[in-house]
Design an enzyme around this catalytic site. Structure first.
Site, PDB file in Angstrom:
ATOM      1  N   SER A   1      -0.078 -11.009   5.179  1.00 39.36           N
ATOM      2  CA  SER A   1       1.034 -10.208   4.676  1.00 39.36           C
ATOM      3  C   SER A   1       2.034 -11.134   3.976  1.00 39.36           C
ATOM      4  O   SER A   1       1.671 -11.812   3.027  1.00 39.36           O
ATOM      5  CB  SER A   1       1.664  -9.414   5.823  1.00 39.36           C
TER       6      SER A   1
ATOM      7  N   ASP B   1      -4.139   0.124   2.375  1.00 32.88           N
ATOM      8  CA  ASP B   1      -2.918  -0.554   2.812  1.00 32.88           C
ATOM      9  C   ASP B   1      -1.730  -0.031   2.005  1.00 32.88           C
ATOM     10  O   ASP B   1      -1.754  -0.040   0.779  1.00 32.88           O
ATOM     11  CB  ASP B   1      -3.080  -2.066   2.604  1.00 32.88           C
TER      12      ASP B   1
ATOM     13  N   HIS C   1      -3.162  -1.629   6.602  1.00 32.71           N
ATOM     14  CA  HIS C   1      -2.571  -2.968   6.656  1.00 32.71           C
ATOM     15  C   HIS C   1      -3.120  -3.797   7.816  1.00 32.71           C
ATOM     16  O   HIS C   1      -3.231  -5.015   7.717  1.00 32.71           O
ATOM     17  CB  HIS C   1      -1.050  -2.844   6.782  1.00 32.71           C
TER      18      HIS C   1
END
Length: 682
Positions: A534, A620, A654
């Site tokens: 991320s 995501d 995600h």
């Protein structure tokens, strides 16, 4: 041969700067060419890692073999019930259960056995059915213990459908509300449930009130947050006296409260938002407790009258060396979670005694309050772990001041913490700042050794020293594992965070490179494989550009590598609220120039890069799949070295794949790539 992404010039002009983006076409998710390209990349990655299949299977079996597959959590007391979750061998998802309660001592746990009198509230395996993805977003029992509100998602896009279940009859109610976000809160009498919904940018911005047994179309809009920088949420204080409606940006808070026994009343503002002031609130009997940073960078704890919650009187003053993280109010005591010298801690404030801190057994660890829903209690439940101690659950007896170990996560296969060591080292950044590094290694490992260095460094999120079953597959093969506690995170307090954001963001990247160089210079590492996800994926892309020669390989998971293009587009999910973290390049030319100087996608050049593995998910909503797809395409077109691999989960979000066995296989895939890449670099 690797796939070749077509180049279609797309022009962007900002602040007089003209940029040609050849891979912008990959942002069109429903274009068959986009899907075909992602599938071609998956096929190439599968081909390039085919020789690792036996190693992947071996590591998967190691993770599985060290895990007690049929297990249950330590029950938590709430009202007349003990609540817990359990897993069963061969099943992907957890099962939420409860048993009738008597006394404060949790029921005796017997490995592999459900507790006598068990009531199954939710079975994730039944809810998931044949779906390839399943996530539970909300699970909230009404104060009287009779109703359960829960929400489910089957795509990974973090939009859930809310349902309700009568826990007395076992029947699922007709109530069904699509498109909600995480969380929610019951009224005191259990007749009303409050929930949030998101806008087109995936920002939770509305709170609705639902009356049990009525159609969703009749739900009442309670609050709408119009400022696109703010997210909202709704909860219930531990005392169950007040509903809390919170609005927060990255740097500013505003809270509204409402008596939980008046669910149709109007929420009132505790203290109007003031840019840069963050605060949180809990109810403590005859007063509120407020944790805030008004003129207190590391936060201060204050009290406030029930009839005037915006007037704050200091209780624990600000300290330069201690960051106050959270406060939990109970009927007879207050618990403060804090951070000092890069480690977490717990402070107890008795109602009728002197404050004190709980002593802990290791020099490196992570500790936090955990699972304490009862307002009236003589015990505090805490979670504890270190890099060599598996996650452990303790009850702290407030009368005797004794830590009572209730459970330590079993690690099968003869794991002995005495076979491993953990250390704290300090690297020196280019500006002279000392940066902590946490290290774990198996005793007897010959050094220097191949090393995995993990980092994040954004949002004041701290990567604390914790245990990992999967990590043992590295340590037992002679690897060193290290965490770089770099600026932009929160490990050393709020200033540590401030020094790694906005126009100081590059400190995050240079800190990480300094940690890698320190590990080599200090004799720990023969070669460093960097790993992050991320915002930590942005870190991976940035350090690959900054010092490609420092790394034997790079693993970038759901990486935020096309940050400038994303932050320039306010129509994308999360962009506007992110301006308080990275700056606003759309309106500020200085921010634009600074971001452009470090964002990974724009700064790929013709140097020799290490092997790179990028992992993403098609659904995501936080870091869109096209960021790593574009990055890998540009690396392959522009850079030398590699290979550069892209792996896209075509039905996840995600967090990647949702089932535990699926996630173990994904971790085994990544670890096998790390082992192979490190070996090739020796």
């Amino acid at each position: 041969m690797p796939p070749t992404a077509k180049k279609v010039p797309s022009e962007r002009v900002h602040h007089g700067d003209t940029v040609i983006d050849h891979y912008a076409w990959l942002t069109v998710k429903d274009d068959p060419e986009t899907i075909a390209y992602l599938e071609a990349e998956n096929a190439y990655t599968q081909q390039m890692t085919a020789h690792l299949k036996p190693l992947q299977e071996t590591i998967f079996q190691e993770i599985k073999g060290r895990t007690l597959e049929t297990d249950l959590s330590v029950p938590t007391r709430k009202g007349d019930w003990w609540y817990y979750s359990r897993t069963e061998e061969g099943k992907q998802y957890g099962i939420q259960c409860r048993v009738a309660a008597a006394g404060e001592t949790p029921p005796e746990l017997k490995a592999g056995e459900p507790l006598p009198g068990e009531q199954v509230m939710l079975d994730g395996n039944e809810l998931a059915g044949e779906s390839d993805f399943f996530a539970l977003g909300t699970s909230a029992v009404s104060p009287d213990g009779t109703l359960l509100a829960y929400s489910v998602n089957f795509t990974g896009d973090e939009r859930f459908t809310l349902k309700m279940k009568n826990l007395v009859t076992g029947q699922t109610l007709t109530d069904e509300i699509p498109g909600i976000f995480y969380g929610g809160a019951w009224s005191a009498d259990g007749t009303t449930f409050f929930y949030t919904t998101v806008d087109e940018a995936w920002r939770p911005y509305r709170v609705y009130r639902h009356t049990v047994g009525t159609p969703a179309a009749d739900d009442v809009l309670v609050h709408e947050e119009e400022d696109e920088r703010f997210w909202i949420g709704v909860g219930l204080t531990r005392s169950e006296r007040y509903l809390i409606l919170s609005a927060g940006s990255k740097i500013t808070s505003e809270i509204r409260i409402l008596e939980a026994d008046r669910p149709t009343g109007e929420f009132r503002v505790v203290r109007p938002r003031e840019t840069g002031v963050e605060y949180g609130l809990d109810h403590a009997g005859d007063r509120f407790l407020v944790l805030h940073n008004k003129n207190a960078e590391n936060f201060e704890l204050a009290t406030a009258p029930l009839d005037d919650p915006g007037t704050w009187t200091p209780l624990i003053a600000h300290r330069e060396d201690t960051r106050l993280l959270d406060v939990d109010a109970f009927s007879g005591h207050t618990v403060v979670h804090f951070r000092r010298d890069g480690l977490t801690g717990i402070r107890i404030l008795p109602a009728d005694g002197e404050p004190y801190e709980i002593g802990l057994p290791e020099p490196i660890y992570d500790v936090a309050p955990s699972g304490n829903p009862e307002f009236v209690t003589g015990r505090l439940r805490i979670g504890y772990t270190s890099m060599i101690t598996p996650p452990s659950v303790y009850d702290y007896d407030l009368a005797s001041r004794e830590l009572i170990l209730l459970k330590r996560k079993p690690v099968l296969g003869g794991y002995d913490p005495a076979d491993y060591e953990q250390f704290r080292e300090w690297a020196t950044a280019p500006d002279g700042t000392r940066v902590p590094i946490s290290i774990a290694v198996r005793k007897g490992t010959e050094r220097p050794a191949p090393t995995v260095l993990y980092g994040y460094g954004s949002y004041e999120i701290s990567v604390d020293p914790s245990f990992s079953v999967a990590r043992l597959s590295l340590l037992d093969r002679g690897f060193v594992f290290a965490i770089a506690h770099i600026r932009g995170g929160g490990e050393m307090g709020r200033r540590w965070y401030e020094d790694g954001k906005f126009q100081q963001k590059k400190n995050t990247f240079t800190d990480f490179v300094a940690c890698a160089e320190h590990l080599k210079a200090a004799g720990w590492s023969s070669g460093v494989v960097a790993r992050g996800g991320s915002a930590g994926g942005l870190l991976m892309g940035a350090v690959a550009n900054l010092a490609p020669e420092a790394f034997a390989g790079v693993v970038a998971e759901v990486p935020f590598v096309d940050a400038l293009n994303t932050i320039l587009d306010p129509s994308l999910p999360l962009t506007v609220i992110e301006w308080d973290e990275w700056g606003d390049p759309l309106h500020d030319p200085d921010v634009y120039a600074y971001m452009k100087s470090y964002t990974p996608y724009e700064n790929v050049d013709g140097r020799v890069y290490p092997p790179i593995l990028a992992i993403t998910s098609l659904n995501d909503t936080r870091v869109l799949y096209h960021e790593p797809a574009k990055w890998i395409a540009r690396l392959r077109d522009t850079a030398r070295g590699g290979p550069f691999l892209l792996k896209t989960e075509m039905g996840a979000g995600h967090g990647g794949r949702s089932g535990r066995y699926d996630s173990w296989r994904e971790e085994a895939f990544t670890l096998s790539w790390i082992l192979d890449t490190a070996k090739a670099a020796q």
